[in-house]
Write a protein that holds these residues in place. Structure first.
Motif, PDB file in Angstrom:
ATOM      1  N   ILE A  65       0.839  -1.206   0.000  1.00 42.86           N
ATOM      2  CA  ILE A  65       0.000   0.000   0.000  1.00 42.86           C
ATOM      3  C   ILE A  65       0.873   1.254   0.000  1.00 42.86           C
ATOM      4  CG2 ILE A  65      -1.706   1.307   1.313  1.00 42.86           C
ATOM      5  CD1 ILE A  65      -2.829  -1.172  -0.008  1.00 42.86           C
ATOM      6  N   VAL A  66       1.926   1.259   0.833  1.00 40.97           N
ATOM      7  CA  VAL A  66       2.842   2.405   0.881  1.00 40.97           C
ATOM      8  C   VAL A  66       3.495   2.625  -0.476  1.00 40.97           C
ATOM      9  CG1 VAL A  66       4.992   3.274   1.885  1.00 40.97           C
ATOM     10  CG2 VAL A  66       3.276   2.223   3.360  1.00 40.97           C
ATOM     11  N   ILE A  68       2.432   1.743  -3.507  1.00 40.26           N
ATOM     12  CA  ILE A  68       1.471   2.228  -4.509  1.00 40.26           C
ATOM     13  C   ILE A  68       1.187   3.711  -4.304  1.00 40.26           C
ATOM     14  CG2 ILE A  68      -0.926   2.054  -5.279  1.00 40.26           C
ATOM     15  CD1 ILE A  68      -0.737  -0.964  -4.705  1.00 40.26           C
ATOM     16  N   GLY A  69       0.995   4.124  -3.056  1.00 40.60           N
ATOM     17  CA  GLY A  69       0.717   5.533  -2.762  1.00 40.60           C
ATOM     18  C   GLY A  69       1.855   6.438  -3.175  1.00 40.60           C
ATOM     19  N   LEU A  70       3.094   6.045  -2.855  1.00 38.03           N
ATOM     20  CA  LEU A  70       4.249   6.869  -3.209  1.00 38.03           C
ATOM     21  C   LEU A  70       4.458   6.934  -4.722  1.00 38.03           C
ATOM     22  CD1 LEU A  70       6.803   5.798  -0.438  1.00 38.03           C
ATOM     23  CD2 LEU A  70       5.517   7.937  -0.593  1.00 38.03           C
ATOM     24  N   LEU A  72       2.115   6.765  -6.999  1.00 42.75           N
ATOM     25  CA  LEU A  72       1.104   7.670  -7.548  1.00 42.75           C
ATOM     26  C   LEU A  72       1.538   9.125  -7.374  1.00 42.75           C
ATOM     27  CD1 LEU A  72      -2.268   6.008  -6.447  1.00 42.75           C
ATOM     28  CD2 LEU A  72      -1.370   6.233  -8.772  1.00 42.75           C
ATOM     29  N   MET A  73       2.100   9.445  -6.194  1.00 38.38           N
ATOM     30  CA  MET A  73       2.593  10.803  -5.961  1.00 38.38           C
ATOM     31  C   MET A  73       3.729  11.138  -6.925  1.00 38.38           C
ATOM     32  SD  MET A  73       2.552  10.794  -1.785  1.00 38.38           S
ATOM     33  CE  MET A  73       3.330  12.411  -1.693  1.00 38.38           C
TER      34      MET A  73
END
Length: 275
Positions: A65-66, A68-70, A72-73
Protein backbone atom coordinates in the motif's frame (compact mmCIF):
# COMPACT_ATOMS: atom_id res chain seq x y z
CA UNK A 1 6.57 21.20 -50.40
CA UNK A 2 8.32 24.56 -50.46
CA UNK A 3 11.75 24.91 -48.98
CA UNK A 4 10.55 27.75 -46.78
CA UNK A 5 7.84 25.57 -45.24
CA UNK A 6 10.33 22.79 -44.50
CA UNK A 7 12.66 25.22 -42.82
CA UNK A 8 9.75 26.60 -40.80
CA UNK A 9 8.74 23.13 -39.57
CA UNK A 10 12.33 22.26 -38.75
CA UNK A 11 12.67 25.49 -36.81
CA UNK A 12 9.45 24.76 -34.90
CA UNK A 13 10.65 21.25 -34.10
CA UNK A 14 14.00 22.57 -32.98
CA UNK A 15 12.33 25.13 -30.73
CA UNK A 16 10.09 22.41 -29.24
CA UNK A 17 13.08 20.18 -28.55
CA UNK A 18 14.98 23.05 -26.94
CA UNK A 19 11.92 24.00 -24.86
CA UNK A 20 10.87 20.51 -23.74
CA UNK A 21 14.12 18.50 -23.72
CA UNK A 22 15.25 19.82 -20.32
CA UNK A 23 11.81 19.08 -18.83
CA UNK A 24 11.79 15.56 -20.28
CA UNK A 25 15.33 14.87 -19.02
CA UNK A 26 14.49 16.20 -15.55
CA UNK A 27 11.23 14.20 -15.50
CA UNK A 28 13.05 10.99 -16.48
CA UNK A 29 15.73 11.55 -13.84
CA UNK A 30 13.13 12.21 -11.17
CA UNK A 31 11.19 9.13 -12.28
CA UNK A 32 14.24 6.83 -12.16
CA UNK A 33 15.58 8.25 -8.90
CA UNK A 34 12.07 8.35 -7.40
CA UNK A 35 11.44 4.67 -8.09
CA UNK A 36 14.73 3.74 -6.40
CA UNK A 37 13.97 5.96 -3.42
CA UNK A 38 10.44 4.55 -3.13
CA UNK A 39 11.73 0.95 -3.17
CA UNK A 40 14.19 1.91 -0.43
CA UNK A 41 11.49 3.64 1.61
CA UNK A 42 9.19 0.61 1.31
CA UNK A 43 12.03 -1.71 2.38
CA UNK A 44 12.85 0.48 5.39
CA UNK A 45 9.15 0.77 6.27
CA UNK A 46 8.66 -3.00 6.20
CA UNK A 47 11.76 -3.51 8.35
CA UNK A 48 10.61 -0.82 10.79
CA UNK A 49 7.13 -2.37 11.05
CA UNK A 50 8.68 -5.76 11.71
CA UNK A 51 10.90 -4.33 14.46
CA UNK A 52 7.87 -2.67 16.06
CA UNK A 53 6.14 -6.03 16.38
CA UNK A 54 3.70 -5.77 13.48
CA UNK A 55 2.93 -9.30 12.30
CA UNK A 56 4.59 -10.84 9.27
CA UNK A 57 1.16 -11.19 7.70
CA UNK A 58 0.58 -7.42 7.80
CA UNK A 59 3.96 -6.04 6.73
CA UNK A 60 3.93 -7.19 3.05
CA UNK A 61 0.37 -5.90 2.62
CA UNK A 62 1.08 -2.53 4.24
CA UNK A 63 4.36 -2.26 2.34
CA UNK A 64 2.49 -2.72 -0.94
CA UNK A 65 0.00 0.00 0.00
CA UNK A 66 2.84 2.41 0.88
CA UNK A 67 4.60 1.66 -2.41
CA UNK A 68 1.47 2.23 -4.51
CA UNK A 69 0.72 5.53 -2.76
CA UNK A 70 4.25 6.87 -3.21
CA UNK A 71 4.38 5.85 -6.86
CA UNK A 72 1.10 7.67 -7.55
CA UNK A 73 2.59 10.80 -5.96
CA UNK A 74 5.70 10.38 -8.13
CA UNK A 75 3.58 10.15 -11.29
CA UNK A 76 1.80 13.40 -10.38
CA UNK A 77 5.16 15.10 -9.80
CA UNK A 78 6.49 13.96 -13.20
CA UNK A 79 3.31 15.11 -14.95
CA UNK A 80 3.61 18.52 -13.30
CA UNK A 81 7.24 18.88 -14.41
CA UNK A 82 6.30 18.05 -17.99
CA UNK A 83 3.84 20.94 -17.92
CA UNK A 84 0.59 19.00 -18.23
CA UNK A 85 -2.57 20.26 -16.58
CA UNK A 86 -2.78 18.19 -13.39
CA UNK A 87 -6.54 18.71 -13.06
CA UNK A 88 -7.11 17.40 -16.58
CA UNK A 89 -4.71 14.53 -15.92
CA UNK A 90 -6.60 13.61 -12.74
CA UNK A 91 -9.86 13.64 -14.71
CA UNK A 92 -8.40 11.35 -17.35
CA UNK A 93 -6.96 9.11 -14.66
CA UNK A 94 -10.32 8.95 -12.86
CA UNK A 95 -12.13 8.04 -16.10
CA UNK A 96 -9.53 5.40 -16.90
CA UNK A 97 -9.76 4.10 -13.34
CA UNK A 98 -13.53 3.83 -13.63
CA UNK A 99 -13.24 1.88 -16.90
CA UNK A 100 -10.56 -0.39 -15.48
CA UNK A 101 -12.63 -0.86 -12.32
CA UNK A 102 -15.58 -2.09 -14.35
CA UNK A 103 -13.32 -4.49 -16.22
CA UNK A 104 -11.64 -5.73 -13.04
CA UNK A 105 -14.54 -5.98 -10.62
CA UNK A 106 -13.33 -9.36 -9.40
CA UNK A 107 -9.85 -8.04 -8.64
CA UNK A 108 -11.29 -5.03 -6.81
CA UNK A 109 -13.46 -7.30 -4.68
CA UNK A 110 -10.35 -9.36 -3.88
CA UNK A 111 -8.53 -6.15 -2.91
CA UNK A 112 -11.39 -5.07 -0.62
CA UNK A 113 -11.48 -8.56 0.88
CA UNK A 114 -7.72 -8.37 1.49
CA UNK A 115 -8.19 -5.16 3.47
CA UNK A 116 -10.91 -6.84 5.55
CA UNK A 117 -8.64 -9.81 6.25
CA UNK A 118 -5.79 -7.52 7.33
CA UNK A 119 -8.08 -5.46 9.59
CA UNK A 120 -9.99 -8.29 11.28
CA UNK A 121 -7.25 -10.94 11.03
CA UNK A 122 -9.24 -14.21 11.00
CA UNK A 123 -5.88 -15.91 10.52
CA UNK A 124 -2.19 -15.05 10.35
CA UNK A 125 0.88 -16.45 8.64
CA UNK A 126 1.65 -19.95 9.93
CA UNK A 127 -1.95 -20.80 10.88
CA UNK A 128 -3.62 -23.98 9.63
CA UNK A 129 -6.96 -22.97 8.15
CA UNK A 130 -9.81 -24.29 6.08
CA UNK A 131 -11.49 -21.65 3.98
CA UNK A 132 -14.80 -22.22 2.15
CA UNK A 133 -15.25 -25.64 0.62
CA UNK A 134 -12.14 -27.70 0.00
CA UNK A 135 -9.26 -25.28 0.60
CA UNK A 136 -7.13 -26.48 3.54
CA UNK A 137 -3.53 -25.65 4.34
CA UNK A 138 -1.04 -23.53 6.25
CA UNK A 139 -1.05 -19.80 5.53
CA UNK A 140 2.23 -18.86 3.86
CA UNK A 141 1.42 -15.31 2.75
CA UNK A 142 -1.45 -12.82 2.76
CA UNK A 143 -1.27 -10.77 -0.43
CA UNK A 144 -3.36 -7.83 -1.62
CA UNK A 145 -5.53 -10.02 -3.87
CA UNK A 146 -4.85 -13.59 -2.71
CA UNK A 147 -4.01 -15.77 0.27
CA UNK A 148 -1.30 -18.39 -0.29
CA UNK A 149 -1.85 -21.75 1.42
CA UNK A 150 0.51 -24.74 1.57
CA UNK A 151 -1.32 -28.07 1.87
CA UNK A 152 -0.02 -31.02 3.93
CA UNK A 153 1.00 -32.54 0.57
CA UNK A 154 3.15 -29.42 -0.13
CA UNK A 155 0.87 -28.10 -2.85
CA UNK A 156 0.50 -24.34 -3.19
CA UNK A 157 -3.06 -23.01 -3.18
CA UNK A 158 -3.61 -19.44 -4.39
CA UNK A 159 -7.04 -18.57 -2.96
CA UNK A 160 -8.71 -15.27 -3.99
CA UNK A 161 -9.43 -13.19 -0.89
CA UNK A 162 -13.05 -12.66 -1.94
CA UNK A 163 -13.61 -16.42 -1.68
CA UNK A 164 -12.02 -16.47 1.77
CA UNK A 165 -14.50 -14.02 3.28
CA UNK A 166 -17.51 -15.38 1.37
CA UNK A 167 -18.00 -18.26 3.79
CA UNK A 168 -16.88 -19.87 7.04
CA UNK A 169 -13.17 -19.76 7.89
CA UNK A 170 -12.01 -22.58 10.18
CA UNK A 171 -8.81 -21.66 12.02
CA UNK A 172 -7.21 -24.75 13.56
CA UNK A 173 -4.33 -22.79 15.09
CA UNK A 174 -6.26 -20.10 16.99
CA UNK A 175 -6.35 -22.06 20.29
CA UNK A 176 -2.86 -23.50 19.94
CA UNK A 177 -4.05 -27.13 19.92
CA UNK A 178 -6.31 -29.37 17.88
CA UNK A 179 -8.09 -32.61 18.77
CA UNK A 180 -7.53 -35.83 16.84
CA UNK A 181 -10.75 -37.66 15.97
CA UNK A 182 -9.89 -41.39 16.14
CA UNK A 183 -12.16 -44.43 16.58
CA UNK A 184 -11.58 -48.10 17.42
CA UNK A 185 -13.89 -51.10 16.89
CA UNK A 186 -13.63 -53.46 19.87
CA UNK A 187 -15.58 -56.55 20.87
CA UNK A 188 -18.41 -56.52 23.41
CA UNK A 189 -16.64 -59.17 25.46
CA UNK A 190 -13.68 -56.88 26.22
CA UNK A 191 -13.54 -54.87 29.45
CA UNK A 192 -13.89 -51.18 28.69
CA UNK A 193 -12.11 -50.00 31.91
CA UNK A 194 -9.14 -52.14 30.87
CA UNK A 195 -9.28 -50.81 27.30
CA UNK A 196 -9.41 -47.23 28.54
CA UNK A 197 -6.49 -47.75 30.90
CA UNK A 198 -4.36 -49.37 28.19
CA UNK A 199 -5.09 -46.59 25.68
CA UNK A 200 -4.45 -43.79 28.19
CA UNK A 201 -1.13 -45.35 29.15
CA UNK A 202 -0.18 -45.69 25.49
CA UNK A 203 -1.04 -42.04 24.83
CA UNK A 204 1.23 -40.89 27.66
CA UNK A 205 4.15 -42.44 25.83
CA UNK A 206 3.50 -40.77 22.46
CA UNK A 207 5.69 -37.75 21.78
CA UNK A 208 3.72 -34.67 20.84
CA UNK A 209 0.48 -35.68 22.59
CA UNK A 210 -0.59 -32.91 24.95
CA UNK A 211 -1.62 -33.70 28.52
CA UNK A 212 -3.31 -30.33 28.92
CA UNK A 213 -6.03 -30.61 27.69
CA UNK A 214 -6.03 -34.25 28.72
CA UNK A 215 -6.77 -36.94 26.11
CA UNK A 216 -10.35 -38.21 26.05
CA UNK A 217 -11.26 -41.89 25.74
CA UNK A 218 -14.89 -43.05 25.78
CA UNK A 219 -17.54 -45.21 24.19
CA UNK A 220 -18.96 -43.39 21.20
CA UNK A 221 -21.69 -45.85 20.19
CA UNK A 222 -22.76 -49.49 20.12
CA UNK A 223 -22.78 -51.25 16.77
CA UNK A 224 -24.27 -54.64 15.91
CA UNK A 225 -20.94 -56.44 16.17
CA UNK A 226 -18.69 -54.08 18.10
CA UNK A 227 -18.28 -51.23 20.50
CA UNK A 228 -17.11 -47.99 18.88
CA UNK A 229 -14.50 -46.42 21.14
CA UNK A 230 -13.57 -42.79 20.59
CA UNK A 231 -9.98 -41.67 21.22
CA UNK A 232 -9.54 -37.89 21.35
CA UNK A 233 -5.98 -36.76 22.16
CA UNK A 234 -4.82 -33.18 21.59
CA UNK A 235 -1.78 -32.04 19.58
CA UNK A 236 -0.44 -28.78 18.20
CA UNK A 237 -1.70 -28.07 14.65
CA UNK A 238 1.78 -28.60 13.19
CA UNK A 239 1.85 -32.15 14.65
CA UNK A 240 -1.55 -33.21 13.33
CA UNK A 241 -0.52 -35.87 10.84
CA UNK A 242 2.55 -37.07 12.74
CA UNK A 243 0.42 -37.33 15.88
CA UNK A 244 -2.31 -39.28 14.07
CA UNK A 245 0.15 -41.87 12.75
CA UNK A 246 2.02 -42.15 16.06
CA UNK A 247 -1.18 -42.62 18.11
CA UNK A 248 -2.48 -45.32 15.80
CA UNK A 249 0.82 -47.20 16.01
CA UNK A 250 1.06 -46.85 19.80
CA UNK A 251 -2.53 -47.99 20.41
CA UNK A 252 -2.19 -51.01 18.13
CA UNK A 253 0.99 -52.07 19.90
CA UNK A 254 -0.54 -51.53 23.38
CA UNK A 255 -3.75 -53.45 22.60
CA UNK A 256 -1.72 -56.32 21.16
CA UNK A 257 0.51 -56.45 24.24
CA UNK A 258 -2.57 -56.44 26.52
CA UNK A 259 -4.24 -59.26 24.58
CA UNK A 260 -7.25 -57.14 23.59
CA UNK A 261 -8.87 -58.25 20.36
CA UNK A 262 -10.33 -56.01 17.69
CA UNK A 263 -13.86 -56.63 16.40
CA UNK A 264 -14.90 -57.11 12.79
CA UNK A 265 -18.19 -56.15 11.24
CA UNK A 266 -18.58 -59.49 9.49
CA UNK A 267 -17.95 -63.08 10.40
CA UNK A 268 -17.72 -62.73 14.17
CA UNK A 269 -19.65 -64.49 16.89
CA UNK A 270 -21.47 -62.43 19.48
CA UNK A 271 -19.77 -62.69 22.83
CA UNK A 272 -20.57 -61.74 26.41
CA UNK A 273 -20.49 -58.11 27.45
CA UNK A 274 -17.47 -57.25 29.54
CA UNK A 275 -17.26 -54.56 32.19
Amino acid sequence: METGKIEEYLEMASDAVIAYAPKVIVALLILLIGIRVINKVVSVSVRSMTERGIGADLTPFLGSIVGIGLKLMLVFAVVTILGFDVAAFVGILAAAGFAVGLALQGSLSNFAAGIIIVLFRPYKIGDWVQVPDEFFGQVEEIQIFNTILITPGKKTLIVPNSEVISGVVTNYSEKGHIRLELTLLLGYEESFPKIKSVIEEALRGVEGILQDPAPEVGIESFDTHNVVVAVRPFVTPDDYWEGTFAVHAAIKSALSAAGIKMAYSEGVDLGPIGE
